[in-house]
Design an enzyme around this catalytic site. Sequence first.
Site, PDB file in Angstrom:
ATOM      1  N   ARG A 281      -4.042  -0.659   2.923  1.00 45.14           N
ATOM      2  CA  ARG A 281      -5.020  -0.292   1.889  1.00 45.14           C
ATOM      3  C   ARG A 281      -5.433  -1.494   1.033  1.00 45.14           C
ATOM      4  NH1 ARG A 281      -4.899   5.029  -0.181  1.00 45.14           N
ATOM      5  NH2 ARG A 281      -2.783   5.146   0.610  1.00 45.14           N
ATOM      6  N   ARG A 317      -9.914  12.080   2.234  1.00 41.25           N
ATOM      7  CA  ARG A 317      -8.916  11.846   1.191  1.00 41.25           C
ATOM      8  C   ARG A 317      -9.034  12.787  -0.017  1.00 41.25           C
ATOM      9  NH1 ARG A 317      -8.073   7.849  -1.328  1.00 41.25           N
ATOM     10  NH2 ARG A 317      -5.831   7.837  -1.065  1.00 41.25           N
ATOM     11  N   CYS A 346     -18.324  24.120   5.551  1.00 41.04           N
ATOM     12  CA  CYS A 346     -18.069  25.476   5.071  1.00 41.04           C
ATOM     13  C   CYS A 346     -16.625  25.673   4.630  1.00 41.04           C
ATOM     14  CB  CYS A 346     -18.454  26.465   6.161  1.00 41.04           C
ATOM     15  SG  CYS A 346     -20.198  26.317   6.520  1.00 41.04           S
ATOM     16  N   TYR A 375      -8.392   4.214   5.279  1.00 38.80           N
ATOM     17  CA  TYR A 375      -8.132   5.643   5.508  1.00 38.80           C
ATOM     18  C   TYR A 375      -9.409   6.464   5.293  1.00 38.80           C
ATOM     19  CZ  TYR A 375      -3.496   3.646   5.093  1.00 38.80           C
ATOM     20  OH  TYR A 375      -2.397   2.849   5.264  1.00 38.80           O
TER      21      TYR A 375
HETATM   22  N1  LLP Z   1       3.534   0.277   7.345  1.00 39.74           N
HETATM   23  C1  LLP Z   1       3.864   1.520   7.695  1.00 39.74           C
HETATM   24  C2  LLP Z   1       5.057   1.725   8.556  1.00 39.74           C
HETATM   25  C3  LLP Z   1       3.089   2.612   7.262  1.00 39.74           C
HETATM   26  O1  LLP Z   1       3.436   3.848   7.612  1.00 39.74           O
HETATM   27  C4  LLP Z   1       1.954   2.392   6.451  1.00 39.74           C
HETATM   28  C5  LLP Z   1       1.120   3.497   5.979  1.00 39.74           C
HETATM   29  C6  LLP Z   1       1.626   1.063   6.121  1.00 39.74           C
HETATM   30  C7  LLP Z   1       2.441   0.031   6.572  1.00 39.74           C
HETATM   31  C8  LLP Z   1       0.445   0.700   5.295  1.00 39.74           C
HETATM   32  O2  LLP Z   1       0.531   1.199   4.001  1.00 39.74           O
HETATM   33  P1  LLP Z   1      -0.524   0.746   2.903  1.00 39.74           P
HETATM   34  O3  LLP Z   1      -0.318  -0.718   2.658  1.00 39.74           O
HETATM   35  O4  LLP Z   1      -1.879   1.017   3.444  1.00 39.74           O
HETATM   36  O5  LLP Z   1      -0.213   1.587   1.747  1.00 39.74           O
HETATM   37  N2  LLP Z   1      -3.860   8.401   4.774  1.00 39.74           N
HETATM   38  C9  LLP Z   1      -3.185   8.093   3.523  1.00 39.74           C
HETATM   39  C10 LLP Z   1      -2.274   6.904   3.630  1.00 39.74           C
HETATM   40  C11 LLP Z   1      -1.213   7.025   4.699  1.00 39.74           C
HETATM   41  C12 LLP Z   1      -0.356   5.795   4.838  1.00 39.74           C
HETATM   42  C13 LLP Z   1       0.541   5.887   6.032  1.00 39.74           C
HETATM   43  N3  LLP Z   1       1.338   4.730   6.279  1.00 39.74           N
HETATM   44  C14 LLP Z   1      -4.234   7.915   2.433  1.00 39.74           C
HETATM   45  O6  LLP Z   1      -5.418   8.043   2.710  1.00 39.74           O
HETATM   46  O7  LLP Z   1      -3.883   7.692   1.276  1.00 39.74           O
END
Ligand code: LLP
Length: 423
Positions: A281, A317, A346, A375
């Site tokens: 992110r 989201r 809908c 995401y």
């Molecule tokens: N590494 C692992 C093992 C992960 O499971 C994830 C995210 C990341 C790295 C990256 O995390 P970040 O730096 O992006 O926070 N769909 C959700 C977020 C799900 C994150 C899943 N794992 C949303 O839209 O907020």
Amino acid sequence: MNHFDTRSGVLHAEGVDLEQLAASVGTPVYVYSAATLERHYQVFAAAVAGLGDGNPLVAFAAKANPNLSVLATLARCGAGADVVSAGELARALAAGVPANRIVFSGVGKQVFELQAGIDAGILQFNVESEAEIEMLAAVAASAGKQVDIAVRVNPGVDAKTHAKISTGGDDNKFGIPIARAEAAFAQAAAHASLNPVGIAAHIGSQLSDLDPLEETFGRLGALMGRLRGLGHIIERVDLGGGLGVPYRADLPAPPLPEVYGAMVARATKRWDVRLIFEPGRLIAGNAGVLLSRVILLKQGVAKTFVVVDAAMNDLLRPSMYGAWHDIAAVRPTGEQMTATVVGPVCESGDTFADDRDMPRVTGGDLIAFLTAGAYGATMASTYNSRDLVPEVMVSGDRWAVVSARRVAADMMALDTRAPWLET
Ligand code: LLP
């Protein structure tokens, strides 16, 4: 910082006028800024430069945005990739991420996926269960290879974020409970086809408080000491991703990468390992917007609804996590209104903002949902048989469609009529 600004009264992505872009490509459409992706990567890489053995790996979490042009932009900056499926692995390789910069995470890797990672020669698998250790040992042995693994542990720490994106608590499915890490290491070390070189953790996403991370890293440091005491050679520690990004201009921002970097420096002092980071992110979030056109305004009993042409299937989201995305008018008038922004799907959950104080808009106007680069498109679907949202990348004055809109005919071409329904 990002490269979406209002110039001459119109929102631009770098040098590209988003009104003109929308006229050419149609809406809804995701728009990414290459300069923002590069900048975020560089800021993060600079914040962790020199930590550990001085050669950290920043492996972009492909799940945040697996578009080939996004991955290729980051690969050119030197990023690796954290992948969780054969599909993400294929994308990372196709985008030019060197195999020795790819780590493979995930609780349910299947034999064909383990095989694909071994064939590609990736840096390491982050194994998440004792059963996976056995599976991987067998697949590697039959390929006649020895593969590097890190044991992903579940540290039992509350990440203090949304429940659906917390991954490091005792009730979460991720990693091996830290109390069983030594046993898992011994189990892996007993297989000639496995080379256990490290440990890994990832406790959750959109973290705004560094304390749970520091607590986790402290537990990893203690575990590393115990493992070394048992004679294991620990060369790498993967600290995961999770650092949050600002979604709301009116709220304090999560800690900056340099503050995170300083905390990591403190927590990992004298570890003498290669550190791996998996930000998703943080790199992609503010590098993308979702452009959408207002279809019409509609007055309810108490609410003013702004019905837009984007919907929950394009940006999940808000309906899935109650997430907030700031809304900008592409041609702001300076006037404000209070409105509930909804899509055409809908379902009542197809709501982007409820009674939001937002720029005044009317039918035909363009709006942008901000911080939609992570995401966003990757979680899109075609629910309600809507088109699959396209993606555009901007670089300076140039832009290109980097994922085409898929329309009803494209999707119907994948359906077939069962033979007994042919007339
Ligand atoms: N590494 C692992 C093992 C992960 O499971 C994830 C995210 C990341 C790295 C990256 O995390 P970040 O730096 O992006 O926070 N769909 C959700 C977020 C799900 C994150 C899943 N794992 C949303 O839209 O907020």
